[in-house]
Design a protein around this motif. Structure first.
Motif, mmCIF file in Angstrom:
data_model
loop_
_atom_site.group_PDB
_atom_site.id
_atom_site.type_symbol
_atom_site.label_atom_id
_atom_site.label_comp_id
_atom_site.label_asym_id
_atom_site.label_seq_id
_atom_site.Cartn_x
_atom_site.Cartn_y
_atom_site.Cartn_z
ATOM 1 N N ARG A 1 119.416 31.951 127.876
ATOM 2 C CA ARG A 1 119.424 30.496 127.923
ATOM 3 C C ARG A 1 118.062 29.973 128.382
ATOM 4 O O ARG A 1 117.354 30.610 129.156
ATOM 5 N N VAL B 1 116.549 26.504 130.066
ATOM 6 C CA VAL B 1 116.984 25.292 130.761
ATOM 7 C C VAL B 1 115.751 24.514 131.192
ATOM 8 O O VAL B 1 114.882 25.054 131.894
ATOM 9 N N ALA C 1 110.426 24.573 131.633
ATOM 10 C CA ALA C 1 111.768 25.133 131.460
ATOM 11 C C ALA C 1 111.795 26.550 132.020
ATOM 12 O O ALA C 1 110.751 27.203 132.176
ATOM 13 N N SER D 1 119.585 22.092 127.936
ATOM 14 C CA SER D 1 119.768 23.538 128.073
ATOM 15 C C SER D 1 120.243 24.078 126.735
ATOM 16 O O SER D 1 121.078 23.471 126.055
ATOM 17 N N ARG E 1 123.840 25.148 135.378
ATOM 18 C CA ARG E 1 122.740 26.057 135.044
ATOM 19 C C ARG E 1 121.400 25.568 135.561
ATOM 20 O O ARG E 1 120.357 26.068 135.166
ATOM 21 N N ARG E 2 121.437 24.564 136.445
ATOM 22 C CA ARG E 2 120.264 24.178 137.216
ATOM 23 C C ARG E 2 120.755 23.797 138.595
ATOM 24 O O ARG E 2 121.929 23.485 138.791
#
Length: 815
Positions: free
Chosen positions: A427, A429, A372, A439, A54-55
């Motif tokens: 979400r 992150v 974020a 996250s 997710r990054r």
């Protein structure tokens, strides 16, 4: 048990370490120069950026067992479907082969599969597939044509923390190219080929247009059509009247007459059409991306044959069909409908068409706050399909006595399936440049599905009337209906602490609350009230319903260390779980089953994994991982012992160990090599016994997964001057044999096989053209089969890889 577990894990780890040592040894001279300045970024092997965590990271810096293929790699290798993809990724097994097999995910990772592989991915089972599939950000399996792809990521092992409870074996992500607001582009690509044994050509056309609409807004539209010519012939079809009933060879003798035999070639033609639109707005930290895809699939029949068949007498004979009242009425059946078949001939008595429509849409929005990024994804999908399958051979083998010696038994099974879902995920992150990264997210899914499967024995009522026998007045023999309403609400998070620049520790948790409402109905109209649960219903209806609620937390622990030469070592412990359900089978009447078959419970896995990955002087990179998986209460779809009804049941325990290896070597600036290898040993560690019937003994090998899968590919790109490049590619893939079922009576041990493909062509910046060959040895690659213990020889149904195919590919780009 603990000592045995340690010994087996040590063995897998030792194999991983030895493999790593061999790989490192091959590049030791370069490794000793690790302290020297790195090669320029535009030379050597490039980094593949992935977003599995997710990054944005790279495959070599992501401390999990992950593979990724970019769009250009897919084009070079000629990967256009999931069967091709499985040959290019270590440890990924896909036992389906055609457009038809898009009704359910049939991916297997790390051997986590207990279901028989005889049906491929044609239709969904009651249980959830162990490998989750994401199209973009939408968790839904669609058998997409792999065109205009940005990247495919394969995450092996449970991914429950970030990807939910349906990923006990792993997750596969298909990411499409997004709109680009900086320039107009248009791409056209195509493929024309001919398959050995087919009656005509195959062809594919794909087009993509990218249109900037404003400085920060762009539209991208992709669409395509694929037609695949069939190579299966049907020499022994029934000729049918206007009502779909078998024509009588002797219309004056309804009791004894055989059906009329006819034939047809290429009964497995298939086609797929799709259109996908994407609209993207991006302004500084804000990004909005809307996606919609519609796909239509049609198949005349499955890519399967009944070779070699068998000698007479078959189940369609008095000598075999004993116990019926009346006895089988025409022993000339085998002489008119020959039970022996050549390769690529099916014993099916009917055409088996399938139609499927899929609609999928999503809206992704994100905002980068600096510290974020907040992302929201709203998505939904709907799939509708109708399929006909020939169940005649199975009925005659196992239930022929029940049909009073009917000499024209003809059982089309018509399956109508609908599934729809709405998904919302949010979400947050953190940025990735701090010692502490994290996250957090929330997930909601509302999913509904409805399956109606109806078996007809056409013409049977006319036959009974000719005898003067009592009957219910319908040719419907069996109806199975299943409705499921599933809700999943979850919160998840991962926290990573970078103890030093080289050492990190990650902990993850997903807490979910699920609710499943399921209603299942079985009806046996041909049996009438004798088979009903109340002893009165003339349709022989039995209903079962269940509501399951579950709240559980799943955990993940991961740690990694990066050595001075950029070698990354990691360890992961992760968990996964699947929901349970109800089968709704009859428990009273002549087909009454043991109540133990009514319901099945959730199953879960604990996964342990160690890995090593790295790069040497930007010319050689590798990844090696060893894993151990404990599977508790594993779910398996079975047929019940009395009536052969579909039911989900639980085993006790199973275990899987293995190794995944990937290596890439840039031999020269023109030649590159890629090698993949996967080893798996998966088995039951406790028997599966339900209602007094065994569905798998202790130590039984789990079906569908070869012990060994391997592939090697070589690419050659030689500049010829004037921006012209000669492109060559060769690939060899191997898979060892598999078993098809846990149950000895239904199992077929299939041999392994090797496939060879190659292509050669020319390319410039704006175009590419190549001649290619697939399965150059014309190898008969059998992916699944049905045992003659459970079907007449006419229903053996070997599901096949495509025979030798030659063709021409082209691509034209306007950028």
């Amino acid at each position: 048990m603990a000592a045995n577990k340690f010994r087996l894990m040590a063995r897998a780890s030792a194999l991983a370490i030895l493999t790593s040592a061999a790989l490192l040894g091959a590049g030791q001279a370069s490794a000793e120069e690790a302290a020297a300045p790195a090669a320029p970024a535009d030379e050597g092997l490039g980094d593949i950026v992935v977003t599995a965590s997710r990054r944005q990271t790279t495959t070599l810096s992501t401390p999990i067992n992950i593979s990724a293929l970019g769009g250009e790699d897919l084009e070079k290798r000629g990967v256009s479907d999931f069967q091709d993809l499985s040959r290019a990724v270590a440890g990924l097994v896909y036992n389906s082969a055609s457009i038809r097999d898009g009704g359910a995910s049939s991916f297997i990772i790390h051997g986590l599969n207990l279901d028989a592989v005889s049906s491929g991915g044609e239709r969904p089972q009651a249980t959830v597939a162990p490998v989750s599939v994401y199209l973009g950000e939408t968790p839904a399996f669609v058998n997409v044509h792999l065109a205009d792809i940005k990247r495919i990521e394969v995450l092996r092992g449970p991914q429950a923390t970030l990807y939910g409870n349906a990923s006990i074996a792993g997750t596969l992500r298909v990411l499409f190219n997004e709109p680009d607001a900086t320039k107009f582009t248009a791409d056209v690509s195509g493929d024309a080929g001919w398959t050995q044994h087919a009656g005509g050509p195959n062809y594919t056309i794909d087009g993509v247009v990218n249109q900037p609409l404003a400085p920060n807004l762009a539209l991208r539209v992709a669409g395509g059509y694929t037609f695949v010519h069939g190579f299966i012939n049907a020499p022994a079809l029934y000729a049918l009247d206007g009502a779909g009933k078998p024509l009588l060879a002797d219309p004056s003798d309804v009791i004894h007459s055989l059906p009329v035999r006819t034939s047809k070639k290429n009964v497995d033609d298939s086609e797929l059409a799709y259109v996908r639109g994407m609209l993207k707005y991006e302004d500084g930290p804000l990004k909005l991306l809307a996606t919609y895809q519609h796909q239509y699939e049609h198949s005349d029949g499955p890519d399967q044959d009944s070779y070699p068949g068998g000698a007479a007498p078959t189940a369609f004979s008095n000598a075999v069909d004993y116990g019926a009242t009346h006895p089988f009425q025409n022993d000339n059946f085998d002489s008119v409908f020959n039970p022996e078949f050549d390769e690529y001939e099916t014993g099916s008595f009917m055409l088996q068409p399938l139609k499927r429509k899929v609609d999928l849409g999503s809206l992704e929005s994100s905002y980068d706050f600096g510290f974020a990024t907040l992302t929201s994804v709203s998505s939904g999908y709907r799939t509708d399909s109708t399929a006909t399958n020939d169940s005649t051979a199975g009925y005659q083998k196992t239930l022929g006595y029940f049909y009073a010696g009917y000499p024209r038994i003809f059982v089309p099974s018509v399956r109508d399936y609908n599934e729809k879902a709405f998904i919302q995920e949010v979400r947050l992150v953190s940025a990735g440049d701090a010692p502490l990264t994290w996250s957090l997210g929330a997930f909601f899914m509302k999913q509904k599905s409805h399956l109606v499967s109806t078996d007809y024995n056409l013409g049977y009522t006319d036959y009974l009337n000719a005898w003067g026998d009592w009957n219910t007045g319908t040719d419907v023999g069996y109806i199975y209906e299943r409705k499921m309403d599933f809700t999943d609400l979850a919160a998840f998070g991962e926290l990573t602490y970078h103890i030093t620049p080289a050492l990190q520790l990650t902990g993850g948790v997903r807490v979910f609350k699920q609710k499943l409402d399921i209603t299942a109905m079985n009806a046996l109209p041909i049996c009438g009230f004798y088979c009903s649960s109340d002893g009165v219903d003339p349709m022989g209806v039995v209903l079962a319903s269940d509501q399951q609620k579950k709240t559980k937390a799943l955990f993940k622990v991961n740690t990694s260390y990066t050595f001075a030469n950029d070698t990354l070592a990691y360890f992961t412990f992760s968990q996964g779980v699947r929901r349970g359900g109800a089968s709704g089978i009859p428990t009273t009447g002549p087909f009454g089953e043991d109540p133990a078959f009514q319901f099945y419970q959730p199953d879960s896995v604990d996964n342990y994994e160690v890995g090593l990955k790295g790069r040497v002087a930007r010319r050689f990179e590798y990844s090696v991982a060893a894993y151990w998986v404990d599977w508790k209460d594993p779910q398996v779809n079975v047929s019940t012992p009395v009536g052969g009804f579909p039911a989900g049941v639980n085993g006790s325990t199973a275990r899987s160990i293995g190794v995944d290896v990937e290596a890439h070597l840039l031999v020269t600036d023109q030649i590159s090599l890629t090698a993949n290898y996967g080893y798996n040993e998966s088995k039951l560690t406790g028997p599966i016994t339900v209602g007094g019937r065994s569905y798998g003994g202790d130590d039984a090998k789990l079906p569908g997964t070869p012990h060994h899968v391997a592939s090697v590919s070589a690419n050659y790109d030689q500049p010829l001057g004037d921006d012209l490049v000669l492109n060559g590619q060769v690939n060899v893939s191997y898979r060892s044999g598999i078993s098809t079922s846990l149950t000895p009576r239904a199992n077929v041990d299939l041999p392994g096989f090797t496939m060879v493909g190659a292509s050669i062509g020319l390319s410039k910046e704006a175009w590419r053209v190549s001649l290619y060959g697939e399965n150059l040895g014309d190898v008969r690659g059998v992916l699944s089969a049905i045992s003659t213990q459970s079907t007449d020889v006419r229903g053996i149904n070997n599901r096949l890889s495509r025979p030798r195919t030659f063709g021409l590919r082209f691509a034209v780009k306007y950028h």
